[in-house]
Design an enzyme around this catalytic site. Structure first.
Site, mmCIF file in Angstrom:
data_model
loop_
_atom_site.group_PDB
_atom_site.id
_atom_site.type_symbol
_atom_site.label_atom_id
_atom_site.label_comp_id
_atom_site.label_asym_id
_atom_site.label_seq_id
_atom_site.Cartn_x
_atom_site.Cartn_y
_atom_site.Cartn_z
ATOM 1 N N GLN A 103 71.765 57.169 -39.098
ATOM 2 C CA GLN A 103 71.100 57.334 -40.384
ATOM 3 C C GLN A 103 70.188 56.132 -40.659
ATOM 4 O O GLN A 103 69.440 56.135 -41.623
ATOM 5 C CB GLN A 103 72.151 57.440 -41.498
ATOM 6 C CG GLN A 103 73.052 58.657 -41.377
ATOM 7 C CD GLN A 103 74.230 58.564 -42.340
ATOM 8 O OE1 GLN A 103 74.113 58.868 -43.519
ATOM 9 N NE2 GLN A 103 75.365 58.105 -41.838
ATOM 10 N N ASN A 104 70.307 55.107 -39.818
ATOM 11 C CA ASN A 104 69.564 53.864 -40.030
ATOM 12 C C ASN A 104 68.131 53.983 -39.522
ATOM 13 O O ASN A 104 67.858 54.723 -38.582
ATOM 14 C CB ASN A 104 70.286 52.706 -39.330
ATOM 15 C CG ASN A 104 71.702 52.558 -39.846
ATOM 16 O OD1 ASN A 104 72.047 53.064 -40.905
ATOM 17 N ND2 ASN A 104 72.538 51.874 -39.072
ATOM 18 N N VAL A 105 67.253 53.235 -40.157
ATOM 19 C CA VAL A 105 65.823 53.272 -39.804
ATOM 20 C C VAL A 105 65.389 51.952 -39.175
ATOM 21 O O VAL A 105 64.206 51.664 -39.101
ATOM 22 C CB VAL A 105 64.986 53.565 -41.071
ATOM 23 C CG1 VAL A 105 65.289 54.958 -41.611
ATOM 24 C CG2 VAL A 105 65.185 52.491 -42.138
ATOM 25 N N HIS A 121 67.201 59.860 -40.098
ATOM 26 C CA HIS A 121 66.422 59.535 -41.306
ATOM 27 C C HIS A 121 65.103 58.838 -40.951
ATOM 28 O O HIS A 121 64.535 58.107 -41.771
ATOM 29 C CB HIS A 121 67.239 58.643 -42.256
ATOM 30 C CG HIS A 121 68.376 59.368 -42.895
ATOM 31 N ND1 HIS A 121 69.478 58.710 -43.394
ATOM 32 C CD2 HIS A 121 68.609 60.683 -43.119
ATOM 33 C CE1 HIS A 121 70.330 59.605 -43.903
ATOM 34 N NE2 HIS A 121 69.823 60.800 -43.744
ATOM 35 N N CYS A 150 45.639 53.837 -45.453
ATOM 36 C CA CYS A 150 45.064 54.520 -44.279
ATOM 37 C C CYS A 150 43.556 54.311 -44.283
ATOM 38 O O CYS A 150 42.968 53.997 -45.325
ATOM 39 C CB CYS A 150 45.387 56.009 -44.376
ATOM 40 S SG CYS A 150 44.666 57.007 -43.080
ATOM 41 N N CYS A 152 41.545 56.516 -44.356
ATOM 42 C CA CYS A 152 40.984 57.524 -45.266
ATOM 43 C C CYS A 152 41.128 57.065 -46.723
ATOM 44 O O CYS A 152 40.673 57.746 -47.627
ATOM 45 C CB CYS A 152 41.656 58.876 -45.068
ATOM 46 S SG CYS A 152 43.298 58.983 -45.818
ATOM 47 N N THR A 190 79.499 54.287 -42.301
ATOM 48 C CA THR A 190 78.831 55.145 -43.272
ATOM 49 C C THR A 190 79.798 55.534 -44.389
ATOM 50 O O THR A 190 80.978 55.773 -44.123
ATOM 51 C CB THR A 190 78.221 56.414 -42.633
ATOM 52 O OG1 THR A 190 77.577 57.178 -43.644
ATOM 53 C CG2 THR A 190 79.262 57.266 -41.924
ATOM 54 N N SER A 191 79.291 55.594 -45.616
ATOM 55 C CA SER A 191 80.126 56.004 -46.759
ATOM 56 C C SER A 191 80.242 57.516 -46.804
ATOM 57 O O SER A 191 81.029 58.050 -47.577
ATOM 58 C CB SER A 191 79.476 55.508 -48.055
ATOM 59 O OG SER A 191 78.193 56.120 -48.206
HETATM 60 N N1 APR Z 1 81.295 47.316 -40.420
HETATM 61 C C1 APR Z 1 81.557 48.642 -40.619
HETATM 62 N N2 APR Z 1 81.339 49.284 -41.796
HETATM 63 C C2 APR Z 1 80.872 48.549 -42.828
HETATM 64 C C3 APR Z 1 80.595 47.162 -42.697
HETATM 65 C C4 APR Z 1 80.831 46.554 -41.427
HETATM 66 N N3 APR Z 1 80.587 45.259 -41.222
HETATM 67 N N4 APR Z 1 80.137 46.699 -43.904
HETATM 68 C C5 APR Z 1 80.130 47.778 -44.751
HETATM 69 N N5 APR Z 1 80.585 48.884 -44.107
HETATM 70 C C6 APR Z 1 80.720 50.261 -44.626
HETATM 71 C C7 APR Z 1 80.990 50.355 -46.118
HETATM 72 O O1 APR Z 1 82.380 50.292 -46.402
HETATM 73 C C8 APR Z 1 80.393 51.720 -46.468
HETATM 74 O O2 APR Z 1 81.373 52.751 -46.320
HETATM 75 O O3 APR Z 1 79.482 50.897 -44.408
HETATM 76 C C9 APR Z 1 79.295 51.915 -45.398
HETATM 77 C C10 APR Z 1 77.861 51.811 -45.895
HETATM 78 O O4 APR Z 1 77.640 52.885 -46.758
HETATM 79 P P1 APR Z 1 76.203 53.116 -47.442
HETATM 80 O O5 APR Z 1 75.689 51.858 -47.960
HETATM 81 O O6 APR Z 1 76.386 54.261 -48.378
HETATM 82 O O7 APR Z 1 75.260 53.504 -46.218
HETATM 83 P P2 APR Z 1 75.092 54.915 -45.481
HETATM 84 O O8 APR Z 1 76.360 55.672 -45.443
HETATM 85 O O9 APR Z 1 74.441 54.638 -44.188
HETATM 86 O O10 APR Z 1 74.040 55.653 -46.441
HETATM 87 C C11 APR Z 1 73.564 56.910 -46.074
HETATM 88 O O11 APR Z 1 72.019 56.953 -47.884
HETATM 89 O O12 APR Z 1 70.771 55.612 -49.144
HETATM 90 C C12 APR Z 1 70.695 56.585 -48.211
HETATM 91 O O13 APR Z 1 69.057 57.044 -46.569
HETATM 92 C C13 APR Z 1 70.015 56.113 -46.945
HETATM 93 O O14 APR Z 1 70.711 56.420 -44.642
HETATM 94 C C14 APR Z 1 71.148 56.082 -45.925
HETATM 95 C C15 APR Z 1 72.126 57.093 -46.483
#
Ligand code: APR
Length: 262
Positions: A103-105, A121, A150, A152, A190-191
Site C-alpha cells: 500500500q506504500n508509495v 496505491h 505540466c 500544458c 498495516t492497520s
Molecule cells: N513495524 C510494524 N508495524 C508497525 C510499526 C513497525 N515498526 N510501526 C507501526 N506499525 C503498525 C501500526 O500499529 C499500524 O497498525 O503499522 C500500522 C500502520 O497503519 P496506518 O498508518 O493506518 O497505515 P496503512 O495501514 O498502511 O494505511 C493504509 O491508508 O492513509 C491511507 O493510502 C494510505 O496506504 C495508506 C492506507
C-alpha cells in the site's frame, strides 16, 4: 500449554514453501523514517485526510494538497530500506516469497531488491498531468513547497491513489490473484482500516491461506482472519525470521549479525 515462539512458528510455516505472499503497509517503513498515517505520530494527525488526501480536495485546491504531498515526497526521497524490506527481498531470492503487495508509495521494496512488487496505491516517483496525462519523473519537476506544473500549464499530481480514486485495475487484479492462490500471507505494518486493501487478507483466508500478522499492535484482522499474530516491529521480527530460515553454513548478511539468535 505455553504457545511456541510465534517467530519460530512462522519460520516453520515458511520453510520449504514457494507460495508465500506479503501485504505491507506504512508500518514497514516507519523504521526507515517515514511516519505511518494513523496512530499518535501519524501523518493524518497533522493533515486531515479529508482536506489533504482526497481527489476532490486536490481538484479544489491543488496548491494546498501539495503542502502535504511535498512533505511525503521529501520523506520518501530521504528514506532507505530497512531490515524488513531487505528480509522480504531475501525471502523472494530464496524462492519462498512470490510477491509483495504494498500500500506504500515509497518504492522501498524495489530499493531493497524485491522484483515482484504490486503497487496497490501507486508510487511517488512519477507525476501525472490531470489534464493531458503527460508523465514526468518527480525528481525532475518537484521543488519543495511548490505545486509542480505540466508543460500544458496544468498542476501535476503524483501517481498515487488519493481517497476517492480507484485502485489501478491491473494492481487490483494481480493482488487478488496472488491472495486467492497463496499458501501463506504475511501482513506487515498495516492497520487494515482502508478498503479495498483490507479485503486482501480476507480473500486469502477464504481461499485457505494461513494469515500471519506482524504488527506491534492488534488490528481488526487479528481477531478475524489472522492465524498467527507476531507482536513486534517489522525489522526486528523479519530479521529474526530470516536468521531462523537460514540453512546451517549459510552466510549471514552483515545487517543481520546484530540479531542475537540462540
Ligand atoms: N513495524 C510494524 N508495524 C508497525 C510499526 C513497525 N515498526 N510501526 C507501526 N506499525 C503498525 C501500526 O500499529 C499500524 O497498525 O503499522 C500500522 C500502520 O497503519 P496506518 O498508518 O493506518 O497505515 P496503512 O495501514 O498502511 O494505511 C493504509 O491508508 O492513509 C491511507 O493510502 C494510505 O496506504 C495508506 C492506507
Amino acid at each position: 500449554m505455553t504457545r511456541e515462539d510465534p517467530v519460530l512458528e512462522a519460520a516453520r510455516l515458511l520453510r520449504g514453501r514457494t507460495d508465500a505472499v506479503a501485504l505491507t503497509g506504512a508500518g514497514i517503513s516507519v523504521e526507515s523514517g517515514i511516519p505511518a498515517f494513523r496512530g499518535s505520530q501519524g501523518l493524518w494527525g497533522k493533515y486531515d485526510p479529508m482536506e489533504y488526501a482526497t481527489l476532490g480536495a486536490f481538484l479544489r485546491s491543488p496548491e494546498k494538497v501539495w503542502r502535504m504531498l511535498s512533505e511525503m515526497v521529501a520523506l520518501c526521497g530521504d528514506a532507505a530500506p530497512n531490515a524488513a524490506h531487505r528480509g522480504l527481498a531475501d525471502l523472494e531470492g530464496r524462492g519462498i516469497l512470490r510477491a509483495v503487495i504494498t500500500q506504500n508509495v515509497d518504492g522501498l521494496h524495489q530499493a531493497a531488491g524485491t522484483r515482484n512488487v504490486i503497487e496497490y496505491h501507486g508510487n511517488m516517483e512519477a507525476l501525472v498531468c490531470i489534464s493531458c496525462w503527460r508523465r514526468y519523473p518527480t525528481r525532475e519537476r518537484w521543488v519543495d513547497g511548490q505545486a509542480p506544473a505540466c508543460d500544458c500549464g496544468e498542476i501535476l499530481k503524483p501517481d498515487v491513489v488519493l481517497f476517492g480514486e480507484p485502485i489501478p485495475w491491473l494492481a487490483q487484479e494481480r493482488a487478488e490473484e496472488e491472495a486467492r492462490t497463496c499458501g501463506v500471507l504475511l501482513v506487515i505494518g498495516t492497520s487494515a482500516e482502508v478498503s479495498p486493501a483490507c479485503d486482501i487478507p480476507r480473500i486469502a483466508k477464504k481461499a485457505g491461506a494461513v494469515v500471519v500478522e506482524i504488527n506491534p499492535e492488534e488490528t481488526d484482522l487479528t481477531r478475524t482472519v489472522v492465524s498467527l499474530h507476531i507482536p513486534g516491529s517489522a525489522s526486528e521480527v523479519m530479521g529474526q525470521l530470516i536468521i531462523m530460515l537460514r540453512d546451517p553454513g549459510d552466510d549471514f548478511p552483515p545487517h543481520l549479525k546484530s540479531f542475537n539468535i540462540p
